[in-house]
Design an enzyme around this catalytic site. Structure first.
Site, PDB file in Angstrom:
ATOM      1  N   GLU A  44       0.875  -1.155   0.000  1.00  0.00           N
ATOM      2  CA  GLU A  44       0.000   0.000   0.000  1.00  0.00           C
ATOM      3  C   GLU A  44       0.924   1.220   0.000  1.00  0.00           C
ATOM      4  OE1 GLU A  44      -2.730   0.271   3.305  1.00  0.00           O
ATOM      5  OE2 GLU A  44      -3.384   2.239   2.603  1.00  0.00           O
ATOM      6  N   ARG A  82       5.415 -12.703   9.805  1.00  0.00           N
ATOM      7  CA  ARG A  82       6.101 -11.471   9.437  1.00  0.00           C
ATOM      8  C   ARG A  82       7.432 -11.392  10.165  1.00  0.00           C
ATOM      9  NH1 ARG A  82       2.615  -7.435   9.365  1.00  0.00           N
ATOM     10  NH2 ARG A  82       4.050  -5.756   9.812  1.00  0.00           N
ATOM     11  N   LYS A 127       4.339   0.589   9.782  1.00  0.00           N
ATOM     12  CA  LYS A 127       4.362   1.811   8.974  1.00  0.00           C
ATOM     13  C   LYS A 127       3.793   2.991   9.743  1.00  0.00           C
ATOM     14  CE  LYS A 127       3.191   0.066   4.721  1.00  0.00           C
ATOM     15  NZ  LYS A 127       2.451   0.168   3.463  1.00  0.00           N
TER      16      LYS A 127
HETATM   17  P1  ATP Z   1      -0.070  -1.481   6.764  1.00  0.00           P
HETATM   18  O1  ATP Z   1      -0.949  -2.484   6.085  1.00  0.00           O
HETATM   19  O2  ATP Z   1      -0.242  -1.389   8.225  1.00  0.00           O
HETATM   20  O3  ATP Z   1      -0.026  -0.164   6.085  1.00  0.00           O
HETATM   21  P2  ATP Z   1       2.056  -3.238   5.992  1.00  0.00           P
HETATM   22  O4  ATP Z   1       3.427  -3.234   6.544  1.00  0.00           O
HETATM   23  O5  ATP Z   1       1.232  -4.453   6.077  1.00  0.00           O
HETATM   24  O6  ATP Z   1       1.380  -2.007   6.665  1.00  0.00           O
HETATM   25  P3  ATP Z   1       1.706  -3.282   3.150  1.00  0.00           P
HETATM   26  O7  ATP Z   1       2.045  -2.233   2.186  1.00  0.00           O
HETATM   27  O8  ATP Z   1       0.302  -3.742   3.206  1.00  0.00           O
HETATM   28  O9  ATP Z   1       2.144  -2.730   4.526  1.00  0.00           O
HETATM   29  O10 ATP Z   1       2.672  -4.502   2.961  1.00  0.00           O
HETATM   30  C1  ATP Z   1       2.917  -5.105   1.719  1.00  0.00           C
HETATM   31  C2  ATP Z   1       3.250  -6.564   1.907  1.00  0.00           C
HETATM   32  O11 ATP Z   1       4.383  -6.697   2.765  1.00  0.00           O
HETATM   33  C3  ATP Z   1       2.112  -7.298   2.561  1.00  0.00           C
HETATM   34  O12 ATP Z   1       1.859  -8.470   1.804  1.00  0.00           O
HETATM   35  C4  ATP Z   1       2.601  -7.641   3.915  1.00  0.00           C
HETATM   36  O13 ATP Z   1       2.100  -8.885   4.323  1.00  0.00           O
HETATM   37  C5  ATP Z   1       4.114  -7.662   3.755  1.00  0.00           C
HETATM   38  N1  ATP Z   1       4.769  -7.268   5.008  1.00  0.00           N
HETATM   39  C6  ATP Z   1       4.554  -6.145   5.723  1.00  0.00           C
HETATM   40  N2  ATP Z   1       5.287  -6.143   6.858  1.00  0.00           N
HETATM   41  C7  ATP Z   1       6.003  -7.296   6.862  1.00  0.00           C
HETATM   42  C8  ATP Z   1       6.943  -7.882   7.769  1.00  0.00           C
HETATM   43  N3  ATP Z   1       7.300  -7.290   8.900  1.00  0.00           N
HETATM   44  N4  ATP Z   1       7.472  -9.076   7.443  1.00  0.00           N
HETATM   45  C9  ATP Z   1       7.123  -9.686   6.296  1.00  0.00           C
HETATM   46  N5  ATP Z   1       6.254  -9.194   5.404  1.00  0.00           N
HETATM   47  C10 ATP Z   1       5.681  -8.006   5.667  1.00  0.00           C
END
Ligand code: ATP
Ligand code: MG
Length: 566
Positions: free
Chosen positions: A44, A270, A280
């Site tokens: 995102e 994660r 984030k």
């Molecule tokens: P948010 O959804 O809270 O804005 P997010 O870190 O999940 O934050 P995304 O942009 O949705 O952000 O993440 C993109 C991809 O990265 C998603 O598929 C998510 O599962 C993966 N991802 C995010 N954080 C981690 C992490 N700490 N370890 C592994 N994969 C991650």
């Protein structure tokens, strides 16, 4: 959530490079269930990518590479309020820097807004979606809890005609933000809260980076996500564990809509890292509240920050490979990451000499006005890296802490009367200590032994220490930024309490460092080792004649070993 801290080795059950997701992909290919594996990385664009995203990127792009498939980069741009073009650009830059190529497969959820809208009308016509006029508070109150079922909305049984009319008027922009939503009509009593009539569309009068003001309603992530996968023909939709409970909802949409393919979702743990917050929301706060200088502040766990700090992409990929992919949450010891960084830098970084906290040394028996050039090896393990010339003269700088006036027993570096080796140069002996009015040591008077040129004494006498130095006349003054962990707590609190756990000493600026002249010509982000100090790289804040170096990492662990569990 997070459980034990992994000090070393693989957090996954399988060996590096093999894991349960790769096993599933392989089995699907072997059995002919899929012809070609198609994965995607779906960020995102509401912030910069961090090291946790690197795990997901390496997994999705890695699988595509290893099994001859492809990986899409898809921006999940369904929330225009928080999303910006700056983030879209940064994400592309960071994925490419990490070493992955999406080729022509760059997509946006917003490419599918029209199709998603059409499918939403299909659901309304099938009596499986309705427009709800409850206020957000009423919706929340009627949702129930983990132990109690929710209550049906009084608007749940609207006719198809009324729902279609209202939904179209939502799209046309007739209503205020928050006035109504479109919900899937599933089951308010479901044990899975995600199935209690989830929101599919909300009204949002906002400017979208790609669709401008065309849309007055936006799909929820939960509604857009699975259908976007289906449109792109994603075979293995890989995501983190928090989406496990959403899977039944994604499957419900796919089962109830006329979509072109059926993606399957698999969840992995994660990445969590000691001394880091990988949220984030918190990273955004760190930037907005100016706890750091920006998203690419070298203390940030963002890919942009790590790159600016001098961490090679190869080290990130190697780290991700070693931690593996597992189904149970854990916290990885930050030392493991540092280990991977040091391993790559030790191989690739050329050696140079730099004095971070200078102390002047005058070699009394070296002729005034004279200097000479000595040979210094660029890389001890790589003869092909060659050698360079370094200037030696009567006035030098050494590191302040390489001298002690009253040394304890085990201190073998310079002290009154003590002889040490100056790296690549000569043996020198400290004869006299010069102090200022405040009683601080400001200069050492030494002598050198011309017979020890190159670092060995013809009479076979030994010294117990070799220290680094630079020639006072030739050295280039520089600023050096030393980065310590951004958080003082091995398990920093997320949420709004994060600021209390920040390390007040995360940045140390040394404004009077002296560098071997060749360092002034290195390129930004190219790693070098300052001998005996660690790995450094030139920062983009450098100005002509005023280089600024970042310390990427010291030569030893920066994190306490005895981290608290959990
Ligand atoms: P948010 O959804 O809270 O804005 P997010 O870190 O999940 O934050 P995304 O942009 O949705 O952000 O993440 C993109 C991809 O990265 C998603 O598929 C998510 O599962 C993966 N991802 C995010 N954080 C981690 C992490 N700490 N370890 C592994 N994969 C991650
Ligand atoms: Mg997310």
């Amino acid at each position: 959530m997070a459980t034990d801290v992994k000090a070393s080795g693989n957090t996954g059950a399988a060996e590096a490079g093999r894991d349960f997701i790769r096993d599933i992909v392989k089995a699907d290919l072997d059995a002919g269930r899929v012809k070609e594996v198609v994965t995607r990385f779906p960020p995102e664009p509401n912030g910069y990518l961090h090291i946790g995203h690197a795990k997901s990127i390496c997994l999705n792009f890695g699988i595509a590479q290893e099994f001859g498939g492809r990986c899409h980069l898809r921006f999940d741009d369904t929330n225009p309020v928080k999303e910006e073009q700056e983030y879209i650009d940064a994400i592309k830059r960071d994925v490419a820097w990490l070493g992955f190529d999406w080729g022509e497969h760059l997509y946006h959820a917003s490419d599918y807004f029209e199709r998603l809208y059409g499918w939403a009308e299909d659901l309304i016509r099938a009596g499986k979606a309705y427009v709800d006029d409850q206020t957000p508070t009423e919706m929340r109150e009627n949702r129930g809890t983990l132990t109690e079922p929710g209550k049906n909305s009084p608007f749940r049984d609207r006719s198809v005609e009324e729902n279609l009319d209202l939904f179209r008027r939502m799209r046309a922009g007739e209503f205020e933000n928050g006035a109504r939503v479109l919900r899937a009509k599933i089951d308010m009593a479901s044990g899975n809260i995600n199935l209690r009539d989830p929101v599919m569309y909300r009204i949002l009068h906002a400017h979208h980076p790609r669709t401008g003001t065309t849309w007055k309603i936006y799909p929820s992530y939960d509604y857009a996500h699975g259908q976007s996968d289906a449109i792109e023909g994603i075979t293995h939709s890989v995501c983190t564990l928090e989406f496990e409970d959403h899977r039944p909802l994604y499957d419900w949409f796919i089962a109830n809509l006329d979509v072109p393919s059926t993606p399957h979702q698999y969840e992995f743990a994660r990445l969590n890292l000691t001394y880091s917050v990988l949220s984030k929301r918190v990273l955004t706060r760190l930037v907005q509240d100016k706890h750091v200088s920006g998203w690419d502040d070298p203390r940030m766990p963002t890919l942009a920050g790590l790159r600016r700090r001098g961490v090679p992409a190869e080290a990130l990929r190697e780290f991700v490979k070693r931690i593996g992919v597992a189904k149970a949450n854990s916290v990885v010891d930050a030392n493991m990451f540092e280990f991977a960084v040091r391993e790559v830098l030790n191989k690739t970084a050329q050696r140079r000499m730099a004095v971070l906290r200078p102390l002047k040394v005058v070699i009394e028996n070296y002729p005034e006005g004279q200097s000479e050039e000595l040979d210094a090896v660029n890389h001890p393990d790589d003869p092909a890296a060659g050698s360079r010339k370094i200037a030696f003269g009567r006035e030098l700088y050494i590191e302040q802490d390489d001298f002690m006036e009253n040394p304890p027993k085990k201190f073998f570096r310079l002290s009154p009367g003590m002889e040490v080796r100056l790296r690549y140069a000569y043996f020198v002996t400290c004869k006299e200590v010069v102090k200022n009015a405040a009683g601080e040591v400001v200069e050492l008077r030494c002598t050198y032994d011309p017979a020890t040129k190159g670092g060995n004494a013809p009479d076979g006498r030994k010294v117990k220490a070799t220290i680094h130095w630079v020639s006072a006349k030739h050295a280039v003054p520089a600023e050096v930024r030393i980065y310590n962990p951004l958080f003082a707590n091995p398990a920093p609190r997320g949420g709004d309490d994060f600021a209390a756990d920040l390390n007040p000493e995360s940045l140390e600026v040394l404004s009077d460092a002296r560098l071997e002249p060749s360092l002034a010509a290195t390129a930004v982000e190219t790693p070098v080792q300052f001998e005996r100090q660690g790995y450094f790289c030139l920062d983009r804040d450098s100005a002509p004649g005023k280089p600024v170096f970042n310390r990427t990492i010291g030569l030893r662990d920066s994190f306490a070993k005895d981290v608290a569990k959990g």
